[in-house]
Scaffold this motif. Structure first.
Motif: not given
Length: 67
Positions: A29-30, A32, A35-36, A38, A48
């Motif tokens: 996630i960090e 890129g 995304e959260r 995904e 989530r």
């Protein structure tokens, strides 16, 4: 009706996640790559907010100084 395991989705509970798994998801996630939302679909993470909690606990973002 197909079961969730046929599609690669595994229903899990919070206790099932190892620290190394959490760190792997956070890193994706960090960086890129995901995304959260995904990541939650890819890894079968139900809520989530679970990923948000991991990011706050183990991530590099400074959640204390949002301003």
């Amino acid at each position: 009706m197909e079961s969730p395991t046929n599609k690669g989705y595994v229903k899990r509970t919070q206790k099932d996640y190892s620290l190394s798994f959490k760190l792997q998801v956070i890193e994706e996630i960090e960086s890129g790559r995901l995304e959260r939302l995904e990541a939650s679909h890819k890894y079968g993470i139900q809520a989530r907010s679970t990923i948000t909690q991991w990011l706050r606990k183990y991530g590099n973002f400074d959640w204390e100084n949002l301003s």
